[in-house]
Motif scaffolding. Structure first.
Motif, PDB file in Angstrom:
ATOM      1  N   LEU A 183      -7.074 -11.338 -14.494  1.00 43.12           N
ATOM      2  CA  LEU A 183      -7.669 -11.652 -13.198  1.00 43.12           C
ATOM      3  C   LEU A 183      -8.289 -10.419 -12.551  1.00 43.12           C
ATOM      4  CD1 LEU A 183      -5.034 -14.133 -11.721  1.00 43.12           C
ATOM      5  CD2 LEU A 183      -7.189 -14.634 -12.880  1.00 43.12           C
ATOM      6  N   GLY A 184      -7.762  -9.241 -12.863  1.00 48.33           N
ATOM      7  CA  GLY A 184      -8.384  -8.018 -12.375  1.00 48.33           C
ATOM      8  C   GLY A 184      -9.790  -7.848 -12.939  1.00 48.33           C
ATOM      9  N   GLN A 185      -9.964  -8.205 -14.202  1.00 53.71           N
ATOM     10  CA  GLN A 185     -11.299  -8.146 -14.798  1.00 53.71           C
ATOM     11  C   GLN A 185     -12.234  -9.165 -14.152  1.00 53.71           C
ATOM     12  OE1 GLN A 185     -11.178  -8.047 -19.215  1.00 53.71           O
ATOM     13  NE2 GLN A 185      -8.975  -7.726 -18.994  1.00 53.71           N
ATOM     14  N   VAL A 186     -11.701 -10.338 -13.813  1.00 50.91           N
ATOM     15  CA  VAL A 186     -12.506 -11.342 -13.113  1.00 50.91           C
ATOM     16  C   VAL A 186     -12.979 -10.790 -11.775  1.00 50.91           C
ATOM     17  CG1 VAL A 186     -12.483 -13.639 -12.067  1.00 50.91           C
ATOM     18  CG2 VAL A 186     -11.297 -13.246 -14.241  1.00 50.91           C
ATOM     19  N   PHE A 187     -12.063 -10.147 -11.060  1.00 49.01           N
ATOM     20  CA  PHE A 187     -12.412  -9.576  -9.762  1.00 49.01           C
ATOM     21  C   PHE A 187     -13.495  -8.505  -9.914  1.00 49.01           C
ATOM     22  CE2 PHE A 187     -11.946  -6.559  -6.309  1.00 49.01           C
ATOM     23  CZ  PHE A 187     -11.807  -7.373  -5.198  1.00 49.01           C
ATOM     24  N   ASP A 188     -13.349  -7.632 -10.902  1.00 47.79           N
ATOM     25  CA  ASP A 188     -14.327  -6.560 -11.102  1.00 47.79           C
ATOM     26  C   ASP A 188     -15.696  -7.120 -11.495  1.00 47.79           C
ATOM     27  OD1 ASP A 188     -12.393  -4.698 -10.515  1.00 47.79           O
ATOM     28  OD2 ASP A 188     -11.870  -4.309 -12.606  1.00 47.79           O
ATOM     29  N   THR A 189     -15.710  -8.240 -12.205  1.00 52.77           N
ATOM     30  CA  THR A 189     -16.971  -8.805 -12.684  1.00 52.77           C
ATOM     31  C   THR A 189     -17.721  -9.550 -11.597  1.00 52.77           C
ATOM     32  OG1 THR A 189     -16.061  -9.031 -14.917  1.00 52.77           O
ATOM     33  CG2 THR A 189     -18.017 -10.355 -14.378  1.00 52.77           C
ATOM     34  N   PRO A 195      -9.758  -4.976  -3.191  1.00 55.16           N
ATOM     35  CA  PRO A 195      -9.659  -4.240  -4.463  1.00 55.16           C
ATOM     36  C   PRO A 195      -8.223  -3.798  -4.719  1.00 55.16           C
ATOM     37  CG  PRO A 195     -11.476  -3.411  -3.124  1.00 55.16           C
ATOM     38  CD  PRO A 195     -10.678  -4.321  -2.242  1.00 55.16           C
ATOM     39  N   PRO A 196      -7.721  -3.981  -5.927  1.00 62.51           N
ATOM     40  CA  PRO A 196      -6.356  -3.519  -6.242  1.00 62.51           C
ATOM     41  C   PRO A 196      -6.252  -2.009  -6.105  1.00 62.51           C
ATOM     42  CG  PRO A 196      -7.176  -5.032  -7.924  1.00 62.51           C
ATOM     43  CD  PRO A 196      -8.340  -4.678  -7.061  1.00 62.51           C
ATOM     44  N   HIS A 226      -1.360  -6.821  -7.057  1.00 63.77           N
ATOM     45  CA  HIS A 226      -2.377  -7.811  -7.413  1.00 63.77           C
ATOM     46  C   HIS A 226      -2.147  -9.150  -6.718  1.00 63.77           C
ATOM     47  CE1 HIS A 226      -3.462  -4.802 -10.349  1.00 63.77           C
ATOM     48  NE2 HIS A 226      -4.471  -5.536 -10.742  1.00 63.77           N
ATOM     49  N   HIS A 227      -0.901  -9.476  -6.392  1.00 64.75           N
ATOM     50  CA  HIS A 227      -0.648 -10.682  -5.598  1.00 64.75           C
ATOM     51  C   HIS A 227      -1.419 -10.647  -4.292  1.00 64.75           C
ATOM     52  CE1 HIS A 227       3.336 -12.629  -7.155  1.00 64.75           C
ATOM     53  NE2 HIS A 227       2.472 -12.418  -8.125  1.00 64.75           N
ATOM     54  N   PHE A 228      -1.463  -9.479  -3.664  1.00 61.61           N
ATOM     55  CA  PHE A 228      -2.027  -9.367  -2.331  1.00 61.61           C
ATOM     56  C   PHE A 228      -3.371  -8.642  -2.304  1.00 61.61           C
ATOM     57  CE2 PHE A 228       2.619  -9.498  -1.979  1.00 61.61           C
ATOM     58  CZ  PHE A 228       2.724 -10.743  -1.376  1.00 61.61           C
ATOM     59  N   SER A 229      -3.998  -8.518  -3.433  1.00 61.23           N
ATOM     60  CA  SER A 229      -5.333  -7.935  -3.456  1.00 61.23           C
ATOM     61  C   SER A 229      -6.339  -8.943  -3.988  1.00 61.23           C
ATOM     62  CB  SER A 229      -5.348  -6.653  -4.295  1.00 61.23           C
ATOM     63  OG  SER A 229      -4.948  -6.919  -5.630  1.00 61.23           O
ATOM     64  N   GLY A 270       0.821  -1.207   0.000  1.00 70.10           N
ATOM     65  CA  GLY A 270       0.000   0.000   0.000  1.00 70.10           C
ATOM     66  C   GLY A 270       0.854   1.255   0.000  1.00 70.10           C
ATOM     67  N   ASN A 271       1.927   1.236   0.773  1.00 73.64           N
ATOM     68  CA  ASN A 271       2.840   2.363   0.804  1.00 73.64           C
ATOM     69  C   ASN A 271       3.569   2.517  -0.524  1.00 73.64           C
ATOM     70  OD1 ASN A 271       3.874   4.564   2.132  1.00 73.64           O
ATOM     71  ND2 ASN A 271       5.352   3.432   3.351  1.00 73.64           N
TER      72      ASN A 271
END
Length: 658
Positions: free
Chosen positions: A404-410, A366-367, A357-360, A317-318
């Protein structure tokens, strides 16, 4: 000779052929004073006779001190004069004194210029220690010697004290921001002393070596452990840094991160982990509100986030915040024009993106890093003259996590609601996208000199991790109670079967591939977490969802058992704080509970099942919490692991209910 008083050294000089008594200059007197010898030496004469005349014990006639002397000139002899020890010392001290005076005048001039042009960082750098002569110490030790003497015993105080003396931040409204009327809105308010200063403008900061927490020899060994192996698992986070000296000058935070992660993966130096880890956390805490941050500090945050499970989420996050603050995402525009600095900035942003993205996504968060032009243009980086195979590996990860970000958003994180039939086409398209990704990259990488066949095998591992994450959505909201209907959409059945196959492929690679097992003491936390998820996923499917997929529960239990045994062997030589050690012990205990059931239940588990069969009469509620389990933050030791499970198995497993 350096530790012997001047008077003792000079009294050994021969008295013959010495004349012209000299007064000791102030620098020589200061040198004697430093040795505690205030009395002037008895012999204060220079040798003026040449070697040939001294050897013959005759008077040497040298006109105005210029060689050759009359005797050597007449006889054609070489004429040399040996300089006395006192002469050497006086010349050396005089030269050093002159250099120090020049440096002071230069610093004063720079300070005046800094005051005129309003650059407070240059003024702050004047507090750096004076240059001292110590040829046996590395350059960074010389720079930090004075700072080390001023440090207190508490590691965190040093960093906090430096920040207290930072000049106040200044702001001004400007009329002509870059870009004219189409500029970024906030650019009209100019920030003075903005973060992201280059290293040569930042104050000299002590690191864990200059502070004496570890020795230079130990630090070199830890750096080599990280630089030659661990860094190549993550596509060279260090970038252009190839030496410990380079890293120490660049960032104490990066230095501490490297030493901490290397100690975690080193048997002979594992005892240094606690000291390095505590110093690293102190530096991260001090850096949070510091204006003296740079790209190498981001590297230090990423190194810690990839491998240190207790603080990984806070670290990334930092890192995302600082990366945005110094506009790393803008580097892509310069990179595509051939600028190497822009290329390095874009590359670092991609590392932050992958780490985020590894840790979100894998943890339902959420990334924080965003998509956009820099992600869409990732493949174009590989067309640049600066690109390497490590860049190709990094870009392959960017492409995978973009999917995978799109999968998460969907589909979000609502694990209790079944997948809507209208979203199944999108889920299938994501599955096809992952298949295409695997086809594009599976044969792209050759054997690596530092990490063997990991680049190629890692593609397969990441592919199965991604497919498992995607296909596990098929089990969302599926009822498992006896009163619930058992009908499952055929489309979901196929997706669920694909998830089971990917999970089994992950475990088979651990059991059968000795080379890949050797990578586990070095791979980042994401691998440990997804490996644990694959084991739990198969246990839950075998005991609660056998009606939904075509599986042989006996084979699954056998494969899980072999995997747990393999993990036990691997983790025997690992550091006790390594996450995989905790995971291995936890999985072994969970499996032992499963196998502790009575003979009737044991036979039921190992009975092959088909799609029409009822699930085994086996209560696996002890695994219920694994759906949203967070390995990274909840379990620093085995006791915590045990307490966070509902281990009740009813009358079939009385040991678990206690």
């Amino acid at each position: 000779m350096a530790g012997i008083p001047v008077s003792l050294r000079l009294c050994c000089l021969p008295k013959a052929h010495m004349d012209i008594e000299l007064a000791s200059p102030p620098a020589v007197s200061a040198l004697r004073e430093s040795f505690g010898d205030r009395k002037p030496p008895d012999i204060t004469r220079k040798i003026t006779a040449c070697v040939a005349c001294r050897k013959q014990k005759v008077k040497c006639h040298m006109r105005e001190g210029q060689m050759p002397c009359s005797r050597c000139k007449k006889r054609g002899l070489p004429c040399n004069v040996n300089r006395s020890l006192q002469t050497l010392l006086e010349d050396d001290v005089t030269w050093k004194g002159a250099v120090v005076q020049k440096m002071r005048r230069l610093e004063e001039a720079v300070a005046k210029i800094a005051a005129k042009v309003d650059v407070p960082e240059l003024q702050a750098s004047q507090a750096a220690p004076e240059i001292q002569d110590d040829s046996s110490s590395p350059p960074i030790e010389v720079m930090n010697e004075e700072n080390t003497r001023r440090e207190t015993s508490a590691p965190s105080q040093s960093s906090q004290q430096k920040d207290k003396h930072e000049p106040p931040q200044t702001w001004e409204v400007i009329m002509d921001p870059p870009g004219g009327a189409a500029s970024i809105p906030a650019s009209c308010v100019s920030e003075g002393g903005k973060a992201g200063l280059s290293n040569n403008l930042s104050p000299v900061r002590p690191d864990l070596i200059s502070r004496g927490l570890i020795s230079l020899r130990q630090a070199v060994a830890l750096f080599e452990t990280y630089h030659l192996r661990l860094d190549h698992f993550l596509y060279r986070i260090l970038g252009d840094h190839t030496s410990l000296d380079s890293v120490r000058v660049a960032s104490p935070l990066l230095t501490a991160a490297i030493c901490t992660v290397a100690a975690l993966h080193s048997q002979p130096l594992g005892h240094l982990f606690e000291a390095c880890y505590n110093e690293y956390k102190d530096l991260v805490a001090a850096q949070t509100f510091s204006r003296h941050v740079n790209e190498d500090d981001i590297r230090g945050l990423c190194v810690g986030a990839f491998w240190l499970h207790e603080i990984s989420w806070a670290l990334i996050g930092n890192a995302v915040r600082i990366a945005s603050d110094i506009n790393l995402h803008s580097g892509i525009y310069k990179a595509l024009k051939g600028d190497r600095n822009g290329y390095l900035q874009a590359r670092l942003y991609y590392l932050v993106y992958v780490c985020d993205h590894h840790f979100s996504i894998a943890y339902g968060r959420p990334p924080m890093s965003r998509e956009g032009f820099i992600i869409e243009s990732a493949s174009r980086i590989l067309e640049l003259a600066h690109a390497t195979e490590d860049d190709a590996r990094l870009i392959s990860q960017v492409k995978e996590w973009s999917i995978l970000g799109q999968v998460f958003d969907t589909f979000g994180v609502d694990i209790d609601t079944p997948i809507a039939p209208r979203t199944l086409p999108r889920l299938r398209r994501y599955s096809i996208s992952l298949d295409t990704w695997f086809a594009d990259w599976n044969e792209s990488f050759k054997e690596h000199q530092n990490v063997g066949n990991y680049p190629q095998k890692g593609v397969g591992f990441h592919f199965h991790f991604a497919k498992l994450y995607l296909c596990s959505h098929a089990f969302r909201g599926v009822p498992v109670s006896e009163d619930s209907p058992r009908y499952v959409l055929p489309e979901l059945e196929d997706i669920a079967n694909a998830g089971v196959l990917s999970a089994m492929s992950i475990l088979r690679m651990i059991v059968s591939d000795a080379e890949f097992r050797s990578f586990l003491n070095g791979l980042p936390l994401y691998f440990d977490t997804m490996l644990a998820f694959a084991v739990i996923f198969l246990l839950k499917v075998a005991t609660k969802y056998a009606f939904m997929v075509r599986i042989d529960t006996g084979k699954i239990i056998s494969l899980v058992t072999e995997t747990v045994v393999a993990l036990g062997d691997i983790t025997q030589s690992m550091h006790k704080h390594h996450l995989l050690v905790v995971i291995s012990e936890g999985l072994e205990r969970l499996l032992s509970i499963c196998q502790a059931s009575n003979h009737t239940v044991h036979e039921t588990i190992y009975r092959p099942s088909t799609i029409q069969e009822q699930p085994p009469l086996f209560d696996a509620s002890w695994m219920e919490n694994m759906a949203s389990f967070d390995f990274q933050t909840n379990f620093p030791d085995m006791d915590d692991w045990w307490l966070h499970y509902n281990t009740s198995m009813g009358p079939l497993c009385p040991e678990a209910s206690r």
